[in-house]
Write an enzyme that holds these catalytic residues in place. Structure first.
Site, PDB file in Angstrom:
ATOM      1  N   THR A  96       0.822  -1.214   0.000  1.00  0.00           N
ATOM      2  CA  THR A  96       0.000   0.000   0.000  1.00  0.00           C
ATOM      3  C   THR A  96       0.858   1.268   0.000  1.00  0.00           C
ATOM      4  O   THR A  96       0.698   2.143  -0.851  1.00  0.00           O
ATOM      5  CB  THR A  96      -0.898   0.008   1.260  1.00  0.00           C
ATOM      6  OG1 THR A  96      -1.609  -1.225   1.306  1.00  0.00           O
ATOM      7  CG2 THR A  96      -1.893   1.153   1.200  1.00  0.00           C
ATOM      8  N   VAL A  97       1.772   1.353   0.966  1.00  0.00           N
ATOM      9  CA  VAL A  97       2.582   2.576   1.075  1.00  0.00           C
ATOM     10  C   VAL A  97       3.566   2.681  -0.087  1.00  0.00           C
ATOM     11  O   VAL A  97       3.734   3.747  -0.696  1.00  0.00           O
ATOM     12  CB  VAL A  97       3.320   2.627   2.429  1.00  0.00           C
ATOM     13  CG1 VAL A  97       4.236   3.845   2.486  1.00  0.00           C
ATOM     14  CG2 VAL A  97       2.314   2.669   3.577  1.00  0.00           C
ATOM     15  N   ALA A 113      12.116  -4.090  -5.058  1.00  0.00           N
ATOM     16  CA  ALA A 113      12.172  -5.499  -4.657  1.00  0.00           C
ATOM     17  C   ALA A 113      10.879  -5.885  -3.965  1.00  0.00           C
ATOM     18  O   ALA A 113      10.409  -5.164  -3.080  1.00  0.00           O
ATOM     19  CB  ALA A 113      13.353  -5.738  -3.718  1.00  0.00           C
ATOM     20  N   ARG A 169       2.742  -8.230  -8.733  1.00  0.00           N
ATOM     21  CA  ARG A 169       2.111  -7.043  -8.152  1.00  0.00           C
ATOM     22  C   ARG A 169       3.010  -5.821  -8.360  1.00  0.00           C
ATOM     23  O   ARG A 169       2.552  -4.744  -8.743  1.00  0.00           O
ATOM     24  CB  ARG A 169       1.868  -7.269  -6.651  1.00  0.00           C
ATOM     25  CG  ARG A 169       1.231  -6.078  -5.957  1.00  0.00           C
ATOM     26  CD  ARG A 169       1.019  -6.315  -4.462  1.00  0.00           C
ATOM     27  NE  ARG A 169       2.281  -6.361  -3.719  1.00  0.00           N
ATOM     28  CZ  ARG A 169       2.358  -6.383  -2.388  1.00  0.00           C
ATOM     29  NH1 ARG A 169       1.263  -6.373  -1.663  1.00  0.00           N
ATOM     30  NH2 ARG A 169       3.532  -6.427  -1.786  1.00  0.00           N
ATOM     31  N   ILE A 209       1.840  13.720   8.780  1.00  0.00           N
ATOM     32  CA  ILE A 209       2.112  14.912   9.597  1.00  0.00           C
ATOM     33  C   ILE A 209       3.620  15.024   9.831  1.00  0.00           C
ATOM     34  O   ILE A 209       4.231  14.073  10.290  1.00  0.00           O
ATOM     35  CB  ILE A 209       1.420  14.804  10.979  1.00  0.00           C
ATOM     36  CG1 ILE A 209      -0.069  14.485  10.817  1.00  0.00           C
ATOM     37  CG2 ILE A 209       1.632  16.064  11.783  1.00  0.00           C
ATOM     38  CD1 ILE A 209      -0.763  14.163  12.143  1.00  0.00           C
ATOM     39  N   LYS A 244       5.284   4.399  18.380  1.00  0.00           N
ATOM     40  CA  LYS A 244       5.424   5.795  17.947  1.00  0.00           C
ATOM     41  C   LYS A 244       5.758   6.709  19.130  1.00  0.00           C
ATOM     42  O   LYS A 244       6.583   7.615  19.021  1.00  0.00           O
ATOM     43  CB  LYS A 244       4.138   6.250  17.257  1.00  0.00           C
ATOM     44  CG  LYS A 244       3.867   5.489  15.957  1.00  0.00           C
ATOM     45  CD  LYS A 244       2.420   5.679  15.496  1.00  0.00           C
ATOM     46  CE  LYS A 244       2.138   4.905  14.225  1.00  0.00           C
ATOM     47  NZ  LYS A 244       0.687   4.823  13.944  1.00  0.00           N
ATOM     48  N   GLY A 248      -2.473   5.406   5.627  1.00  0.00           N
ATOM     49  CA  GLY A 248      -2.988   5.421   4.263  1.00  0.00           C
ATOM     50  C   GLY A 248      -1.851   5.549   3.271  1.00  0.00           C
ATOM     51  O   GLY A 248      -0.759   6.012   3.605  1.00  0.00           O
TER      52      GLY A 248
END
Lengths: 440, 440
Positions: A13-14, A43, A49, A136, A205, A302
Site C-alpha cells: 500500500t505505502v 524489490a 504485483r 504529519i 510511535k 494510508g
C-alpha cells in the site's frame, strides 16, 4: 545533474503510494529538491504485483540484496515492516553506505539504538518521518522546528484505527466488538488488529517521540501499554456527561523523577482541540517551555499520506546529499532557477461563496426581486435566513434582515449583483458581504 | 569547538525572548545543535534597555554596523522590523557574508525577492521561521515537511490580534470598537493596531506562504487585503445560526486560472478544527494532493513563542554551517554523544488523575466507605456522578454506578486503593479505571 537513484524494498500500500506520488509530482519535486529523484529498482516477493504498479519505469527484483549491492543506488526505502528481514536489510544497506528511509516504527522503537549507531558510524542518514503520525511532519517539527525548547510533554492520537473505533463508539453508542467489525469491513482495521487495538503501534510511535523530545535512547520495553479492548460505551457516555472525551493517547512527559512513557485510554476535556480530532485522523500536542502548546494534525496512515512523509525524507536526503549547505533548502522552498511565473489573480477573478445580509423593507415581493437578480446572474442560493432587524430609529417594525448563503461564483459577478441589489428601493442599508470557505 | 557567535539587532519584546530562552536552554540547545550558540553582541538605540536584558553576557552597541563589521560574528538576527533601516542592515549583513535570521514579515513580503537573490549569490542563508505564525514551525513544514505534495491551498488564522477580537465579539456579543479597546488594554492589540485589524500583517504572512507553496516570487502588491473593522457582531451571530464562524483568514490557492492570494473575514463551518481556534492562537491548514489536510496550531506571537522560531533557525543554521551533511540533523534530535541517561519511570510512579466507575449495591453507606478509603490514601475527589445502572440479570434495581473523577495521585497508590475498594462486599463488579489528562 543525473537523477538520484532510489531502491524500494516492498511495494504494498505505502510503496505504491510512494511510487505513484513521486511520478505524479515529479516535476514539482525536482523543482524543490534541485535534482530529479527516481525509483529505479523495486524489490518484492510478489513481482507480478510490483510490475503492475511500476510498469517499465523500474526494474523489479525478488531479492532485495540486488538493490543493496547496486552501486548506482544512493538511497534505499524500507517498507517491508516488522523486526525480521527488515532489520537485516536496513543494517546491510547502511553497511553498503546507502542512506535509508523507513516507515517502520516497530523496527526503530525496538532496534533504533543499533541502527542509528551504525548509520552514524558509516556517515549515512536514516530518515523516518513516516514512522510516526503518517503524513504529519511531526518528526521534523520536533527535531528541527522546536529545538529552542525544553520539551515538557507530548500527547498524541497516533493510531487512526483506535481513534476511528472510539469515535464510532461515542457517536453511535455501540460497543467495542461491534465497531471493530465495522472498522474491519471499512478497511480502517486490519484482519489481525492486535497491534492497533492493544496500543502497541501507538507505543512504538510514542517511544520514538520520547527519544527525540528528551534525548534518551529508544526504550520500547519500558513503555506502559494499554489498549482500548476493555472500554465500554457506557464509560464513554459517563465521561461525556462530565465534560470529557476518551482518546487513546501516547504520552511522554518529563518529570523531576524521570520520564513518563505510556499509552492508554485517556479522558481529555472536550474543549481541547485534540478532543475534537475524530475518525481515523491523528494529532499530536507538544508542550515546550518557550513555544507553549502547539498541535499538529493530519492523516496518520494510508497510502498517499504516508508516501508524503517518505518522499519528504527523500527530498531531505537528496538536498543534503547533493547540494552545498548554504543552498540546501531553498529560501522559498523551490530552487531559484525553478520559480514559476504563474500569476496572482485579481480579486474579481476569485471564485468563492458568500454570506450576504440585506436590510430590507418588510413588505411583499422584496425576496422575489433579490432572488431574481441573483438568478439572472447565475448565482444560486445555498441557504436563507430571515430575521427581524433590531429596531433602528423607530422604524424597526418595518425592516427585516435577509441573510443569504450563496454557492460559488466569480467575485466580479458578485460585485455586479450586489450593485444591482443595492439599487433596489427596498434595500435600506449597505449590503454586508462576507466570503465563505468550506475548507473541505 | 568554540560556540558560534551571533549578533542581535534590536532587543525589544522578541529580542529579549531570544536572549533569555537561548540562555535558559543553553545546555539542551547545544546538545541538539552539536555546538554552543552565543549572542555575543547586541545593537539597540536604547542601550540601557539592552544592558538591562543582557547584563555582562554580551557587548551592547548603538550602531548595528559594528556587529555587521565584526568578523567573529557568523549569524545576524534582525528584529528591528519595518522596511527602512532593517532592509539596509539585512542587505549589508548578507554582503558581509553573514547568515541572517529575521522575523520581519513585512520586509520579506515586500523585498524578499531582492534579499533572497543576494543571499543566494553570496551563499548565505536567510532564515525566517518567526515571520509567519510565530512559534508554529509552518515554514519548515511547508518547505521541507510537505515537499512530496502539489499544494492545493493554504488557509490560516495568522494574526492573533484579530482572532482575539473576533473571539471576544462572538463570545460576548460586543461590537468591534468596544473589543478593540479591551484588546489594547490587555496588550493583545497595539496602540496603533492598523496593520493587524486592516489585514496587512496577515497579508504579509500569506504572501510568504504563497511563494513557498507554489514556487512563485513574493508579491505582496498583488494580495487582496480586507480587515475586520467593518464586521458587526450581528453578522457573527447570524453566521453562527447558519452553522458558521467568522475568522480572518489568509488564503492562497492554486486554480487553473492562476493563484489566489487574499485576506478577508471568512465564514468557516463550525465543525472544522480551525473554526475552533480561539483567542490569540494561530492555526494554518494546508491541503496537499498526497497528504490531504494537515493543520498546525500554536501561539502566533509573543516574546518566547516567537523566540522559539528564531532559535530553531539559529540551530538550523548552526547545524548546516558547522557539521557535515550526513550528520546535520541527529537521528534522535540530540547529538549521539549528548544523549541523556534519564530513566523511563515505571507506571506505578506516574502521577495522573483518574476516572473510576464502581458498580455498587444501591444501599446506604456505600459511598461513605468508598470515600473514606480514598481519603485515607490521600486521594481527593474532583467530581462525582451517580447513575442508575442498566438492569443486569434481573438485579438492576438494586445496583447503581458510582463515577468518580479524582485529583492527581501516584498510580501505585491508586492501585492499592482500587484493590481495597474492590474488596468491599458492596462493590459488585471489577472497578473501571481510566486515566485523565487535562493537557493544559
Amino acid at each position: 545533474m543525473n537523477p538520484i537513484q532510489v531502491g524500494l524494498l516492498g511495494i504494498g500500500t505505502v510503496g505504491s503510494g510512494v511510487f505513484n506520488v513521486l511520478k505524479r509530482n515529479q516535476a514539482e519535486i525536482k523543482r524543490r529538491a534541485g535534482r530529479g529523484i527516481e525509483i529505479t529498482m523495486v524489490a518484492d516477493l510478489d513481482t507480478a504485483r510490483a510490475e503492475a504498479v511500476v510498469g517499465r519505469n523500474a526494474k523489479v527484483v525478488k531479492d532485495a540484496r540486488e538493490i543493496i549491492a547496486n552501486p548506482d543506488i544512493d538511497i534505499v526505502i524500507e517498507l517491508i515492516g516488522g523486526y525480521g528481514i527488515a532489520r537485516q536489510l536496513v543494517m546491510e544497506a547502511i553497511a553498503q553506505g546507502k542512506h535509508v528511509i523507513t516507515a517502520n516504527k516497530a523496527l526503530l522503537a525496538v532496534h533504533g539504538t543499533e541502527i542509528f549507531a551504525a548509520a552514524h558510524a558509516k556517515g549515512v542518514m536514516v530518515a523516518f518521518e513516516a514512522a510516526v503520525a503518517g503524513g504529519i511532519p511531526i518528526i521534523k517539527s520536533l527535531r528541527e522546528g522546536l529545538t529552542a525548547n525544553r520539551i515538557e510533554w507530548i500527547a498524541g492520537i497516533i493510531n487512526g484505527t483506535t481513534n476511528f473505533i472510539l469515535s464510532e463508539m461515542r457517536d453511535k453508542g455501540l460497543d467495542f466488538d461491534v465497531v471493530l467489525k465495522e472498522a474491519q469491513r471499512l478497511g480502517y482495521a486490519e484482519a489481525d488488529p492486535t497491534f492497533d487495538i492493544e496500543g502497541v503501534d501507538a507505543a512504538h510511535k510514542a517511544t520514538i517521540m520520547s527519544a527525540i523530545a528528551f534525548g534518551v535512547p529508544v526504550q520500547f520495553d519500558k513503555a506502559y501499554v494499554e489498549g482500548i479492548t476493555k472500554l465500554s460505551s457506557q464509560d464513554i457516555e459517563y465521561a461525556e456527561q462530565l465534560g470529557y472525551r476518551i482518546k487513546l493517547l501516547g504520552i511522554t512527559k518529563r518529570t523531576a523523577q524521570g520520564i513518563e512513557l505510556r499509552v492508554h485510554p485517556t479522558l481529555v476535556p472536550c474543549k481541547r482541540l485534540i478532543a475534537n480530532v475524530e475518525g481515523a485522523m491523528n494529532a499530536v500536542v507538544v508542550q515546550g517551555d518557550a513555544v507553549g502548546t502547539t498541535l499538529y494534525y493530519g492523516k496518520g496512515a494510508g497510502s498517499e499520506p504516508t508516501a508524503s512523509a517518505v518522499i519528504a525524507d527523500l527530498v531531505d536526503v537528496t538536498r543534503l546529499h547533493t547540494v552545498d549547505a548554504a543552498h540546501r533548502v531553498p529560501h522559498l522552498a523551490f530552487q531559484p532557477d525553478a520559480m514559476s511565473e504563474e500569476a496572482i489573480l485579481p480579486m474579481s477573478e476569485v471564485v468563492t461563496s458568500y454570506y450576504l445580509r440585506l436590510r430590507v423593507a418588510d413588505q411583499a415581493g422584496v425576496l422575489a426581486k433579490v432572488a431574481s437578480l441573483l438568478a439572472n446572474a447565475g448565482v444560486s442560493i445555498d441557504a436563507m435566513l430571515q430575521r427581524e432587524a433590531s429596531a433602528l430609529g423607530g422604524k424597526g417594525a418595518t425592516q427585516t434582515d435577509l441573510i443569504l448563503l450563496t454557492h460559488t461564483v466569480r467575485e466580479g459577478t458578485m460585485n455586479e449583483v450586489i450593485a444591482q441589489m443595492q439599487g433596489l428601493a427596498t434595500v435600506l442599508a449597505p449590503i454586508v458581504r462576507i466570503r465563505k470557505e468550506e475548507l473541505a
